[in-house]
Design an enzyme around this catalytic site. Structure first.
Site: not given
Length: 187
Positions: A59, A62, A72, A119, A132, A169
């Protein structure tokens, strides 16, 4: 709670003190006073929780652009991940540089990723849960991404398997083409 600096200015590793006995354990995952002692004055507004079923799920990378950028505080509460922060602050001496660390339910480490960084994470086990805190609400119109394997950044993801990616992604731009509006010194 230990708050340790990394080589990327503003990115910190948080190591909570874990108190355990024959019944189990207890830890503080966030303590405003401890953060303020380190001049980390963050007003967290939202908690997020993600689940990834399969090892190799990737993931990222971003970020939310200004004015909805997010700081975060990331931890893995089940399984293990390789977590990455990428400096995307134009004018920074570490622009395009990355930092990676394994976060797991076992090691209980956390990473603080400030505004101006992208991230991402790769799951190292099946059935991973990541939680998070963020200091800005999710804003779909400001949500952006950078290609996870952009050679200009060169993240050394710790696996030789093809990652499982979302369409977002897969189709993310490289850093040179990304919609980035961060400047070093903005925060």
């Amino acid at each position: 709670m230990s708050i340790l600096e990394t080589y990327l200015e503003g990115v910190f590793i948080i190591e909570p003190k874990v108190y355990g006995d024959h019944r189990g354990w207890f830890m503080e995952t966030y303590n405003e006073s401890s953060f303020r002692e380190e001049s980390l004055n963050i007003n967290f507004l939202q908690d997020n929780h993600s689940f990834s079923a399969v090892k190799g799920t990737l993931r990222g990378l971003h970020y939310q652009k200004n004015p909805k950028a997010q700081t975060k505080l990331v931890r893995c509460t089940k399984g293990a991940i390789y977590d990455v922060a990428v400096d995307i602050r134009k004018g920074s001496k570490t622009y395009g540089s990355w930092y990676g660390i394994e976060l797991s339910a076992e090691n209980k480490k956390q990473i603080l990723i400030p505004k101006g960084f992208a991230h991402g994470f790769l799951t190292l086990t099946d059935n991973v849960e990541v939680q998070y805190k963020v200091d800005e609400f999710y804003s779909p119109e400001d949500d952006r991404s950078i290609l996870w394997n952009d050679p200009e950044i060169g993240v050394d993801w710790p696996t030789n398997i093809e990652p499982i990616l979302s369409d977002k992604d897969i189709n993310a731009p490289k850093i040179k083409d990304a919609d980035i509006n961060f400047k070093y010194g903005d925060y």
